[in-house]
Enzyme design. Sequence first.
Site: not given
Ligand SMILES: [Zn+2]
Length: 528
Positions: A140, A142, A173, A207-208, A236, A486
């Site tokens: 992903h 995003d 990520d 995804e997020e 991921d 994150h």
């Molecule tokens: Zn991820």
Amino acid sequence: MYLTNACGCFLFNIANFVLNLQILALSVIMLLFEAGVSSSSSGLENQIFQYIDLHQNEFIQTLKEWVAVESDSIQPGLRQEVIRMVELTADRLRALGATVELVKLGSHKLSDGQSLLLPPLILAELGKDPQKPTVCFYGHVDVQPAKKEDGWKTDPYTLTEIDGNLYGRGATDNKGPVLAWINAVESFRALKLDIPVNLKFIIEGMEEAGSLGLEEIIKKENQRFFSDVDFIVISDNLWLSNRKPALTYGTRGNICFSVEVRCGERDLHSGTFGGIIHEPMTDLIALLDSLVDTSGRILIPGVYDDVASLLEEEKKLYEAIEFDIEEHKNNSGVKKFLYDTKEEILMHLWRYPSLSIHGIEGAFHEPGIKTVIPARVIGKFSIRQVPHMDISIGEHQVIKYLEDVFSKRNSPNKLKVSVPISAMPWLANINDPLYTAARKAIKTVFGQDPEMIRDGSTIPIAQTFQNITRKSVMMLPVGAADDGEHSQKEKISRHNYIQGTKLFATLFLEIAKLPGKLQETSNTTTTN
Ligand SMILES: [Zn+2]
């Protein structure tokens, strides 16, 4: 006789010597031949590795360009940036020679009723040789929200290298790993080498924000896009350690529960009503307190019935893992865990269920005193499910148990238990050829065997792919444990990004060496 014998013996010895020489010569030739074969394959790897090493700054420059796009899928105001990021990715894939399809996903409703366009989903393919295996990569582009004032030392959208670490939102990520895969393909292309596998890409931009629309497309494309896919690789997640590479073969599922207890329509004053009513909060606390005992054991009858039994082979995997309990304690700021040994701790994170209480809605939580009796409170807890637990059985067990506990309290209040969200656990067969190929590739690139790990959290994508497509699915992380996805210090190290690129290139070669074209997956499904 003696002489003849001696002579005969001598002659025999000569003949033997000649024979031995011939065997020796043959062995040498065979050795040389083998050396030639292996040196040509390791020569190929070396050629690719050299190219990757020489071009690492260019690969980092591309990552810098990608990180600069604020493709935050959570904040509605940045949706255009997510769309721009998806288009940028599509361009990159087209430059590799891939056929790219941008699948429209429509729009979704926000909590304020506004409708917002979803970024398209990328389905791409490169190579269609029926003699070659087909590998599909999921990633992903995003990211989670990030602001400098959240406590970042560097600008989150300016990839910054400090002491060999590349800091920036999305570095690990998942922009770094997606680019590592693309870099690997690019290296074959640049060296004019035949890519030994057919490649497919499924890359999303939501995804997020819960991968909106993804599952429907996987279902819809199962008979088309996925029909000739042999293997699906997801990159991921992270290693368990900062140094040792890992292969992930399982994740826990999750069932989230809401327990509502209500006495009436409005909150009451404890001076006026305290002492004469059954208070919802008291009921709720009793219900929540009945869920787990002090040793962490879930008290709901039947919860452990379907948990997969521990086999010798699996037990050995835990013994081989390097895991620093003290470091883990320091990271959490907790003084004592429920378990003392590495094996017990990892098993209770990965292969046994756990129950966590998250919060109470409607409770007075501000600082200070408010003598209120809340009329309606909602307790929130979840159970991390493991193979081979079943979601609907789990829901049923919890609801029945809470109703039983509640009925014993003779409370006139109203109880309502609901399940807003749930996701299944995932478990792959580590003897699947895809895992064999990845193990070899890791050994080649990192010079050591991977740790076979699971993830205690819920990453639904692996189970979704496995459940719908029935293909071999593998999670192959390239980021280290301290990458801080994150968080305010998200990074990927230069080493992991570049070695990760080599790892993916080597994986193509190893997959191509697997015997024959494989049929449907031999993976174990955890679906019940
Ligand atoms: Zn991820």
